[in-house]
Write an enzyme that holds these catalytic residues in place. Structure first.
Site, mmCIF file in Angstrom:
data_model
loop_
_atom_site.group_PDB
_atom_site.id
_atom_site.type_symbol
_atom_site.label_atom_id
_atom_site.label_comp_id
_atom_site.label_asym_id
_atom_site.label_seq_id
_atom_site.Cartn_x
_atom_site.Cartn_y
_atom_site.Cartn_z
ATOM 1 N N THR A 480 34.432 49.317 45.423
ATOM 2 C CA THR A 480 33.139 49.997 45.393
ATOM 3 C C THR A 480 32.468 50.067 46.754
ATOM 4 O OG1 THR A 480 32.310 47.868 44.686
ATOM 5 C CG2 THR A 480 32.623 49.508 42.989
ATOM 6 N N ILE A 626 18.685 52.318 49.158
ATOM 7 C CA ILE A 626 20.107 52.680 49.159
ATOM 8 C C ILE A 626 20.764 51.983 50.354
ATOM 9 C CG2 ILE A 626 21.756 54.573 49.312
ATOM 10 C CD1 ILE A 626 20.065 54.360 46.666
ATOM 11 N N LEU A 627 21.783 51.198 50.088
ATOM 12 C CA LEU A 627 22.389 50.376 51.139
ATOM 13 C C LEU A 627 23.386 51.161 51.980
ATOM 14 C CD1 LEU A 627 22.868 47.176 48.961
ATOM 15 C CD2 LEU A 627 20.988 47.700 50.533
ATOM 16 N N ASN A 628 24.048 52.130 51.356
ATOM 17 C CA ASN A 628 24.991 52.990 52.076
ATOM 18 C C ASN A 628 25.000 54.331 51.352
ATOM 19 O OD1 ASN A 628 27.487 54.457 52.582
ATOM 20 N ND2 ASN A 628 28.241 52.628 53.624
ATOM 21 N N LYS A 630 26.763 56.908 51.532
ATOM 22 C CA LYS A 630 28.045 57.465 51.094
ATOM 23 C C LYS A 630 28.609 56.712 49.888
ATOM 24 C CE LYS A 630 31.140 58.941 54.098
ATOM 25 N NZ LYS A 630 32.178 58.866 55.164
ATOM 26 N N GLU A 702 26.724 51.206 37.840
ATOM 27 C CA GLU A 702 27.022 51.761 36.519
ATOM 28 C C GLU A 702 26.009 52.812 36.082
ATOM 29 O OE1 GLU A 702 26.931 47.785 35.093
ATOM 30 O OE2 GLU A 702 29.008 47.835 34.448
HETATM 31 MO MO1 MOS Z 1 31.171 45.891 34.677
HETATM 32 S S1 MOS Z 1 31.692 46.525 32.822
HETATM 33 O O1 MOS Z 1 30.151 44.580 34.346
HETATM 34 O O2 MOS Z 1 32.541 45.622 35.603
#
Ligand code: MOS
Length: 747
Positions: A480, A626-628, A630, A702
């Site tokens: 991520t 917002i940290l980044n 992109k 998420e």
């Molecule tokens: Mo998330 S479903 O807590 O990786």
């Protein structure tokens, strides 16, 4: 630092052009694309491993009557065949880490029943195929809809024991019965599989030291500090005797929040064979040995007055998991906070079936909850002949409607309005009214909301004599961008460029951290690093004889007025270290904390075949600082595409006779691919949340999936006038609606 007070001005507020927030390329990108970032199975740290292969149950319920492993034991290269008859003694199940190969009972198809270890992978697999298991097969219970009557009220989730299973406020029944406008609908969502790129994999080895045995696992794991006590419980070791190393992870989506059977089996076998053992799940095993998102049935009832003001809200959810497991999908939790209404209930019920273990999958709860609830809101808007955005504005709460506490920040309406303007929402026509050649075209909207948790985390930092800041924490980067944002935070706090910051993650020998999950990773780990850097700044300023309150850090130096002392001088030959810790505090009880957004989707539906194509999609979100730019946008877009899959294609199909997933590979379990996703964009509105954490950021990992699928579903309705309430929305379901309408038109 404990989050008891709102955060005042911080060094991160001083420089709008600072490192934090910039669309910095991933610092681990070159390692990834050149194959130099080792994943669990590729680690070379443990020498001369033997290879394991899991033998799984081919029935979903029943008893093992006999296992004949003679041929497997005599096969070339076999070192060990482990079954319930010879498996080492294990401790208690903890969270969702189960002892393995326990007895004769089979609870689900794919349950490990034997583990073969051999010199090579091919030998292990060949020998595994020779293990003969006889079963006394029972009739499995596999379908939620057939077993709904057996649903019970589950215990609160072990991971969030203070969150109630049900909630109630006012008099829902009375208010709903008296409401002039009522919606009472049931939506169903299918079983979904995480389908992350990297399969679950572990290489395990034991060491015997002066104070006893310990085990090390190179294992794909989102939350290694959570894995320690859970694996420790099963392996009968104290948590600190379990070391988990997981520097690079090829995705998880929740499937790696905890250790799966492959980790336990590798550890058990490694002890027996006195040698490292490595094992990965096959893609097919990912479906059954691994976990999944449960299917759900959700009933939503809305009672409103003629102006669309909600007076009654009910959201009930049924889900299922394996026999002996307690995980339920928290579909209705977010409904407790999303819209105003004085009378309300939420309810969760669980059924245990002969199915594999259900677990968290990307935005557990919200993702499928909003698939149902945000469509029910669309149905209410339709009934009232009201714009769905206007409906949400009319039900915007002034405080959290159940907890009766203020929101830390809430810009849901701003997201809706700004997104609508950029998307061209005003071009939306009446249902079924817009044609583009053979395509019926429709627009849909949905709200997005996702809770913002802060989890205890700590970080260690060290400024070396070379002027490099080394960051260490048992945090993970599951793909991520965690390495990158931590580089940015460390760099900005100390006035160093990214190449002078080295981030080391994914080892439980490092300071404890929350790990990656629940959208809490960036905020929790980033805040721990912020505190560690703040402490280091204090130490450096003091050493320079500069008042820490007025010190600024830039260009590798600490400065005040016309004084400037270089950090390398201050670090000296030994370097200088600091630690930092963040803990949730009073503010999470005093303020409701969520990230918000609005999704806009345009679909085309083929008037003859019912084929649905996404044409474009836009998300407008808020997530604090917002940290980044992109990686944040990538997270948002990734979530939205996940939502498109949830709306249109993802569906683990259960064969009711055998209680297993028919389409257990990525050829037949469909996720969105490039051709499914033409034009998707996302942007963030500016926001700082001083109640969330010292970074003033909120979780957004998420957020993008929350509500995304509902906007697609609502667009299908707008295109066709056909309301489908059974996900995924495939062409056969559209076609049925089109045919019914055609029949009605003719008669
Ligand atoms: Mo998330 S479903 O807590 O990786």
């Amino acid at each position: 630092m404990e989050m008891n007070q709102p955060i005042g001005r911080t060094p991160l507020d001083e420089r709008p052009d600072g490192l934090v927030g910039r669309p910095l390329d991933r610092v681990d990108g070159p390692l990834k694309v050149t194959g130099r970032a080792p994943y669990a199975y590729e680690s070379r740290a443990l020498k001369d491993p033997a290879y394991g292969y899991i033998v799984t149950a081919t029935v979903a319920a029943g008893t093992i009557t006999a296992i004949d492993a003679t041929a497997a034991r005599n096969a070339p290269g076999t070192i060990l065949v482990m079954t319930h008859e010879n498996v080492p003694e294990q401790g208690e199940k903890k969270e969702q880490v189960w002892p393995q190969l326990q007895g004769r009972e089979v609870l689900f198809y794919g349950q490990p029943v034997a583990f073969v270890v051999a010199e090579t992978f091919e030998q292990a697999r060949a020998a595994a195929l020779l293990v003969k298991v006889n079963y006394d097969r029972a009739k499995p219970k596999g379908l939620l809809k057939e077993n709904r009557g057996a649903a019970y009220e589950p215990k609160p989730m072990t991971t969030s024991p203070t969150v109630k299973v049900d909630s109630a406020l006012g008099d829902f029944d009375g208010a709903f019965a008296a409401a002039p406008v009522q919606i009472d609908v049931e939506y169903t969502t299918p079983t979904q599989i995480h389908a992350q790129m990297e399969p679950h994999a572990t290489i395990a080895a034991w060491e015997t030291g002066p104070d006893g045995d310990s085990v090390v696992l190179y294992s794909a794991n989102q939350m290694p500090n959570r894995g320690q006590p859970a694996l420790g419980s099963v392996l009968k070791l104290p948590p600190e005797k379990v070391r988990i190393v997981t520097p690079y992870i090829g995705g998880g989506f929740g499937s790696k929040l905890q250790a799966l059977p492959e980790a336990t089996l590798a550890a058990l076998a490694a002890k027996v064979v006195k040698r490292p053992v490595k094992v990965a799940l096959t893609r097919q095993q990912e479906f059954h040995v691994g976990t999944h998102r449960t299917d759900t049935i959700q009933r939503v009832r809305l009672g409103a007055d003629k102006d669309g003001k909600l007076n009654a809200i009910a959201h009930e959810s049924w889900s299922d998991t394996a026999v002996g497991d307690t995980f339920y999908e928290t579909s209705a939790n977010v409904t407790r906070s999303l819209y105003a209404a004085p009378n309300r209930i939420t309810r969760h019920r669980l059924v245990n079936l002969n199915m594999p273990i259900a677990s968290s999958m990307r935005a557990p709860g919200e993702a499928v909850g909003q698939l149902a609830f945000e469509c029910a809101m669309d149905e209410l808007a339709e009934r009232l002949n009201l714009d769905p955005i206007e409906l949400r504005i009319r039900n915007e709460p002034s405080e959290d409607p159940e907890k009766k506490i203020p929101y830390s920040t809430r810009r849901l309406v701003d997201c809706m309005k700004e997104g609508a303007a950029r998307f061209g929402w005003d071009k939306r026509g009446k249902p079924g009214a817009t044609r583009d050649g053979q395509w019926l075209v429709g627009l849909g909207v949905s709200a997005a909301a996702r809770q913002n948790p802060l989890k205890p985390s700590s970080a260690g930092v060290r400024l070396g004599p070379d002027g490099v800041l080394t960051v260490r924490m048992a945090m993970t980067d599951l793909g991520t961008g965690t390495y990158t944002i931590l580089t940015q935070i460390g760099g900005e706090m100390l006035g160093l460029p990214p190449e002078k910051v080295r981030v080391e993650l994914g080892d439980t020998n490092f300071p404890k951290a929350a790990g990656s999950g629940g959208s809490f990773g960036a905020g929790s780990a980033g805040s721990a690093l912020y505190v560690a850097c703040d402490n280091l700044r204090q130490a450096l300023a003091a050493k320079a004889g500069i008042d820490p309150a007025t010190a600024t850090f830039s260009d590798g130096a600490v400065n005040a007025g016309d004084r400037s002392v270089s950090l390398t001088d201050l670090a000296g030959p030994d370097g200088i270290e600091a630690k930092g810790e963040i803990k949730p505090g009073e503010l999470e009880k005093k303020f409701a904390q969520y990230s918000y957004g609005a999704h806009f989707a345009e679909v085309g539906v083929d008037v003859d075949t019912g084929e649905i194509r996404l044409r474009r999609m836009l998300g407008c979100f808020t997530g604090g600082r917002i940290l980044n730019a992109k990686t944040a946008r990538s997270q948002a877009i990734g979530g939205m595409i996940f939502g498109v899959g949830a709306a249109l294609m993802e569906d683990a199909v259960i064969d009711p006779r055998y209680s297993y997933y028919v389409n257990h590979d990525l050829a037949e379990y469909h996720v969105s691919t490039h051709a499914d996703v033409p034009d998707v964009d996302a942007f963030f509105l500016p926001e700082l949340d001083d109640k969330a954490n010292p970074l003033k950021s909120k979780g957004l990992g998420e957020l993008g999936i929350c509500g995304a699928g509902a906007s697609v579903a609502n667009a299908i309705y707008n295109a066709t006038g056909i309301r489908i309430r059974d996900y995924p929305m495939t062409l056969d379901k559209v076609l049925k609606g089109l045919e019914e309408r055609e029949t009605q038109r003719r008669t």
